[in-house]
Design an enzyme around this catalytic site. Structure first.
Site, short mmCIF file in Angstrom:
data_model
loop_
_atom_site.label_atom_id
_atom_site.label_comp_id
_atom_site.label_asym_id
_atom_site.label_seq_id
_atom_site.Cartn_x
_atom_site.Cartn_y
_atom_site.Cartn_z
N TYR A 42 0.85 -1.18 0.00
CA TYR A 42 0.00 0.00 0.00
C TYR A 42 0.89 1.24 0.00
O TYR A 42 1.88 1.29 0.74
CB TYR A 42 -0.89 0.01 1.26
CG TYR A 42 -1.57 1.33 1.51
CD1 TYR A 42 -2.82 1.59 0.99
CD2 TYR A 42 -0.93 2.34 2.25
CE1 TYR A 42 -3.43 2.82 1.20
CE2 TYR A 42 -1.53 3.57 2.45
CZ TYR A 42 -2.78 3.79 1.93
OH TYR A 42 -3.38 5.01 2.13
N GLU B 211 -3.53 7.85 -3.40
CA GLU B 211 -3.48 6.52 -2.81
C GLU B 211 -3.28 5.51 -3.94
O GLU B 211 -4.04 5.53 -4.91
CB GLU B 211 -4.81 6.26 -2.09
CG GLU B 211 -4.66 5.35 -0.91
CD GLU B 211 -5.95 5.27 -0.10
OE1 GLU B 211 -7.03 5.32 -0.70
OE2 GLU B 211 -5.84 5.15 1.12
#
Lengths: 401, 290
Positions: free
Chosen positions: A120, A209
């Protein structure tokens, strides 16, 4: 302001970040054709384009869309059309959309990339430092990053970046070690983080993101997903990005409010709020909840100086069918109370006032504003204090039942 | 005494010729504020509202000896106006402008690191020392001189707190709006530290809201103080409303410490009296000031 995955990927690829080959489709046939253009053989990825993360873990409200989530892996070209048909026009619910979900108007068809490892990667502004802050986390650990943050905050590495120069070599090395990435990926990781940082600063982003980043056997990094949000206050210098605004993502009243320069939001309750500040609206919603009521919507007219826009804004609340009572709480400073009073009278004379209305004014031009309301002989109540105004409205609403 | 400004503070208005700036500068002058000059680039030599206008804050300070400035400039001019004010050696800079890009405020914070300037705002109602000086857009008629310091992260709740102080039959030493934006120039501690040293201030009201960890930082600071004055704290906003307005990744950075209850608990544990409703404030103040 948010944009779609495919738009974010287009922006990021301009900054040297690798993304899988892909294209947007609006119909099942288009999806099938695109898949053929991307590669002769599957599998492909087909991804619902709504403004939300966690789409793979979401579900569709309609039966026709099947039981799978909003992101699907497809093996044959024929099934591409079938999956696209299921998703298009259906409503996808994720942990980020709320229970009403969002209708999928387009899908993104993408090549499937074989990867060795994923992680991530996010970039946000930490208001305390303040600094653009890089967040990384081994996403094999758990897909839901929020849960990781709540249960095991140590699994996330936070790195404050220099506004001008981005990450230092030492910071990149630290990220590499934290994620246990192969040593041969250092150069690619540096390029990836630099690209994200430049994309962030250049475009006045508030959040990027990439969940997940895929790492190939050869140590190459690829953005398998992408999400970007931008600072609304800075859009005056980014006309290109402003144009990416997808109006179908907004409810109509919100769009109108934005046009007048105001903020608007909806909740599940029955009280319509008109205020001139976020603090007062939060405090009023807290107060309503303490009394077992909730807001249906709020309109924040902070900074309003245009009488017509204020009246149009008030009309948005007066004509909202879910509103069973209206509370107007204005603490005049920059915004003068009389403008609100004039707005109330103008919109009520146009659309009628069919629900209880309680008004509270304080501050600049308060007496003048009250005078306007009294003269209008509208069936409204004027209160002088915050909690009293809430109590007055709830009493009127209960009487009406 | 008071903090930041008083009736003798020489103040300039950056962007003075604008409509809103003129409206509020005139009100401030009528209130007795010692506004000595204005700044609007390209309008040097003009006289506006009875004071001279200069091209830059540097010139205005050279001519008038001003030490404070209130900014009403357009959002895109905040960085350059701040640079000008810092170069002029301004001690207090209050930025009323709203919708300032966050990135620009990060640049401003960088500039402030090497300066003596105290930057308040942006997106703030300003600073007011009742009966003496008003910088900004406060509805001045609800204020009265007294011994309660007010510092707030929410503009509208600042007014609410001031009304509650009035209800308690008390007044304010100085009222400071920190600004409603994500990145602001000053936080609670910067201001409360001055209130703690100010003879006039007997107690402080601190208004918090969601986002960041300002309240937690305040709690830490207050615990470490040797000599304390009473602080009454109020935090607005619930978790779902916060999630509604703020994105996903932003939550992560605060590591889940985002509910108003977390903030209230932190304040209470540090010995700060916290209230659940802002309209409880007047009763608590009466108790403290007995």
């Amino acid at each position: 302001m948010n944009i779609h995955e495919y738009q974010a990927k287009q922006i990021l690829s301009k900054y040297g970040i690798k993304v899988p080959k892909g294209k947007v489709a609006y119909t099942p046939l288009e999806a099938k054709t695109i898949a053929g253009e991307i590669s002769l053989k599957g599998p492909w990825m087909i991804k619902s384009q709504i403004h939300s993360g966690a789409r793979n873990k979401g579900y569709f409200l309609e039966k026709k869309a099947g039981k799978d989530g909003g992101i699907r892996q497809v093996k044959t070209r024929r099934s591409i059309a079938k999956e696209a048909d299921e998703m298009l026009g259906s409503t996808l619910v994720t942990v980020q959309t709320g229970h009403k979900g969002k209708v999928v108007h387009k899908v993104y068809v993408e090549e499937y990339v074989k990867i060795d490892q994923t992680f991530y990667c996010g970039m946000v502004i930490d208001r305390m430092t303040p600094a653009i802050t890089l967040l990384v986390c081994d996403s094999n650990f758990d897909d839901d990053i929020i849960r990781v943050a709540l249960s095991s905050p140590d699994k996330i590495l936070r790195t404050a970046l220099n506004l001008e120069n981005g990450a230092t070599v030492a910071q990149v090395r630290n990220v590499l070690n934290f994620l246990n990435l192969p040593a041969n990926s250092f150069k690619n990781l540096k390029k990836f983080i630099d690209g994200l940082h430049k994309a962030f600063v250049d475009n006045d982003a508030t959040m990027i993101e990439v969940n997940p980043v895929g790492v190939t056997k050869r140590g190459e990094l690829m953005a398998l997903d992408a999400k970007m949000s931008f600072d609304d206050s800075a859009m005056f210098r980014h006309k290109d990005i402003s144009m990416l605004r997808d109006e179908s993502e907004y409810i109509e009243r919100k769009l109108k409010a934005l046009k007048y320069g105001f903020n608007y939001g909806e909740f599940d309750g029955s009280v319509g709020l008109i205020v001139n500040g976020d603090g007062i609206s939060l405090a009023l919603i807290d107060l309503l909840r303490q009394k077992d009521f909730d807001a249906a919507c709020f309109l924040n007219v902070k900074g309003g100086v245009d009488k017509d826009k204020i009246a149009a804004g008030i009309k948005l609340i007066m004509t909202n069918p879910r509103v069973e009572g209206i509370l107007i709480n204005i603490l005049g400073g920059f915004l003068r109370c009389n403008l609100i009073a004039e707005g109330i009278v103008a919109s009520a004379s146009e659309v009628g006032l069919n629900v209880p209305l309680v008004v509270r004014f304080e501050g600049i031009n308060k007496e003048y504003a009250k005078e306007i309301l009294v003269k209008s002989s509208l069936p409204l109540k004027i209160s002088d204090e915050m909690e009293t105004s809430v109590n007055d409205l709830l009493e009127l609403m209960r009487e009406g039942d | 005494m008071s903090i930041l400004i008083n009736k003798n503070t020489k103040i300039i208005v950056q962007g003075i010729t604008g409509t809103q700036a003129s409206f509020h500068a005139r009100r401030s002058m009528e209130y007795g504020t010692n506004i000595v000059a204005g700044v609007t680039p390209g309008k040097s030599g003009l006289s506006h509202l009875g004071v001279p206008v200069f091209n830059t804050a540097v010139e205005a300070v050279k001519e008038t000896g001003a030490t404070a400035s209130v900014m009403f400039v357009p959002a895109k001019a905040v960085v350059s106006a701040t640079k000008d004010a810092i170069a002029a050696g301004m001690e207090t800079l209050v930025c009323i402008t709203d919708k300032v890009p966050i990135k620009d405020m990060m640049y401003v914070r960088e500039m402030l690191k090497d300066s003596k300037t105290r930057f308040i705002g942006p997106n703030t109602p300003g600073v007011i020392t009742p009966g003496e000086a008003r910088m900004g857009i406060f509805p001045e008629n609800i204020h009265q001189p007294g011994n309660i310091g007010v510092v707030s992260r929410s503009s509208t709740l600042t007014y609410e707190a001031v009304l509650e102080i009035k209800r308690a039959g008390l007044g304010q030493s100085t009222v400071v709006g920190l600004g409603d934006d994500m990145v602001v120039g000053s936080d609670f501690i910067d201001i409360i530290d001055q209130f703690m040293k100010d003879d006039e201030t007997k107690a402080v009201v601190a208004i918090g809201t969601l986002g960041g960890r300002y309240e937690e930082k305040l709690a830490e600071y207050y615990s470490g103080l040797k000599e304390k004055k009473h602080i009454i704290g109020f935090v607005a906003g619930n978790n779902s409303a916060y999630r509604y307005n703020v994105g996903y990744a932003g939550d992560i950075i605060t590591r889940g410490h985002i509910t108003m209850q977390d903030k209230r608990d932190a304040l209470s544990e540090a010995g700060i009296l916290t209230i659940n409703r802002i309209n409880y404030l007047h009763e608590e103040l009466k108790n403290i000031m007995k």
